[in-house]
Design a protein around this motif. Structure first.
Motif, PDB file in Angstrom:
ATOM      1  N   THR A 232       0.368  -1.126  -0.039  1.00  0.00           N
ATOM      2  CA  THR A 232      -0.097   0.189  -0.502  1.00  0.00           C
ATOM      3  C   THR A 232       1.258   1.810   0.182  1.00  0.00           C
ATOM      4  O   THR A 232       2.426   1.418   0.603  1.00  0.00           O
ATOM      5  CB  THR A 232      -1.104   0.207   1.511  1.00  0.00           C
ATOM      6  OG1 THR A 232      -1.189  -1.247   1.235  1.00  0.00           O
ATOM      7  CG2 THR A 232      -2.081   1.031   1.182  1.00  0.00           C
TER       8      THR A 232
ATOM      9  N   THR B 189       0.620   5.722   0.668  1.00  0.00           N
ATOM     10  CA  THR B 189      -0.128   6.780   0.620  1.00  0.00           C
ATOM     11  C   THR B 189       0.767   8.041   0.638  1.00  0.00           C
ATOM     12  O   THR B 189       1.859   7.925   0.729  1.00  0.00           O
ATOM     13  CB  THR B 189      -0.270   6.413   2.627  1.00  0.00           C
ATOM     14  OG1 THR B 189      -1.311   5.537   1.985  1.00  0.00           O
ATOM     15  CG2 THR B 189      -1.960   7.871   2.574  1.00  0.00           C
TER      16      THR B 189
ATOM     17  N   GLU C  24      -0.003  12.245   1.199  1.00  0.00           N
ATOM     18  CA  GLU C  24      -0.698  13.366   1.367  1.00  0.00           C
ATOM     19  C   GLU C  24      -0.040  15.009   0.744  1.00  0.00           C
ATOM     20  O   GLU C  24       1.290  14.870   0.491  1.00  0.00           O
ATOM     21  CB  GLU C  24      -0.595  12.837   2.964  1.00  0.00           C
ATOM     22  CG  GLU C  24      -0.589  11.645   3.503  1.00  0.00           C
ATOM     23  CD  GLU C  24      -0.617  11.355   5.246  1.00  0.00           C
ATOM     24  OE1 GLU C  24      -0.361  12.361   5.919  1.00  0.00           O
ATOM     25  OE2 GLU C  24      -0.721  10.801   5.820  1.00  0.00           O
TER      26      GLU C  24
ATOM     27  N   ARG D  82      -5.366  13.110   1.404  1.00  0.00           N
ATOM     28  CA  ARG D  82      -4.852  11.519   1.397  1.00  0.00           C
ATOM     29  C   ARG D  82      -5.424  10.440   1.033  1.00  0.00           C
ATOM     30  O   ARG D  82      -6.403  10.996  -0.169  1.00  0.00           O
ATOM     31  CB  ARG D  82      -5.060  11.123   2.944  1.00  0.00           C
ATOM     32  CG  ARG D  82      -4.064   9.722   3.070  1.00  0.00           C
ATOM     33  CD  ARG D  82      -4.477   9.221   4.392  1.00  0.00           C
ATOM     34  NE  ARG D  82      -3.673  10.319   5.156  1.00  0.00           N
ATOM     35  CZ  ARG D  82      -4.209   9.587   6.589  1.00  0.00           C
ATOM     36  NH1 ARG D  82      -4.607   9.558   7.403  1.00  0.00           N
ATOM     37  NH2 ARG D  82      -2.863  10.367   7.063  1.00  0.00           N
TER      38      ARG D  82
ATOM     39  N   THR E 289      -4.715   7.044  -0.772  1.00  0.00           N
ATOM     40  CA  THR E 289      -4.181   5.425  -0.624  1.00  0.00           C
ATOM     41  C   THR E 289      -4.445   4.406  -1.758  1.00  0.00           C
ATOM     42  O   THR E 289      -5.313   4.344  -2.964  1.00  0.00           O
ATOM     43  CB  THR E 289      -4.409   5.064   0.497  1.00  0.00           C
ATOM     44  OG1 THR E 289      -4.413   5.823   1.709  1.00  0.00           O
ATOM     45  CG2 THR E 289      -4.038   3.418   0.525  1.00  0.00           C
TER      46      THR E 289
ATOM     47  N   HIS F 119      -4.804  13.684  -3.834  1.00  0.00           N
ATOM     48  CA  HIS F 119      -4.683  14.290  -2.400  1.00  0.00           C
ATOM     49  C   HIS F 119      -4.418  15.307  -2.361  1.00  0.00           C
ATOM     50  O   HIS F 119      -5.007  16.196  -1.552  1.00  0.00           O
ATOM     51  CB  HIS F 119      -3.342  13.930  -1.789  1.00  0.00           C
ATOM     52  CG  HIS F 119      -1.899  13.020  -2.411  1.00  0.00           C
ATOM     53  ND1 HIS F 119      -1.956  12.836  -3.862  1.00  0.00           N
ATOM     54  CD2 HIS F 119      -0.566  13.630  -2.747  1.00  0.00           C
ATOM     55  CE1 HIS F 119      -0.853  13.588  -4.317  1.00  0.00           C
ATOM     56  NE2 HIS F 119      -0.234  14.204  -3.385  1.00  0.00           N
TER      57      HIS F 119
END
Length: 93
Positions: free
Chosen positions: A14, A16, A18, A36, A38, A77
């Motif tokens: 995963t 992510t 931001e 955010r 993901t 994001h």
């Protein structure tokens, strides 16, 4: 891209990302707005939009390199953080 040529992985991690936007109003009160997103990293580049990590960043079965501008904006994001900022500005202006 992130993966060296010829590299692959069988268990995508995963990933992510931001973003934050901030400002201070006339009273010097500070506001911070976060966004955010993901997804996971693909084994190979996909799509025709080749900006940054777009061709290897997968969200919902599609890379950002394959997504339309509208799809990217709704998921990104940066878009999420900016929409929060815009909503707050509408309240105080």
């Amino acid at each position: 891209y992130v993966l060296p040529e010829g590299a692959s992985h069988s268990n995508p991690e995963t990933f992510t990302v931001e973003s934050e936007f901030s400002f201070s109003d006339a009273t010097k009160e500070s506001y911070i707005f976060e966004g955010r997103m993901t997804g996971h990293i693909a084994n190979e580049a996909r799509g025709t939009h080749l900006f940054g990590y777009d061709p290897i960043f997968m969200v919902g079965g599609k890379s950002f390199g394959e997504a339309t501008a509208e799809e990217k904006d709704s998921l990104s994001h940066r878009g999420k953080a900016f929409r929060k900022l815009a909503q707050e500005l509408e309240k105080i202006i």
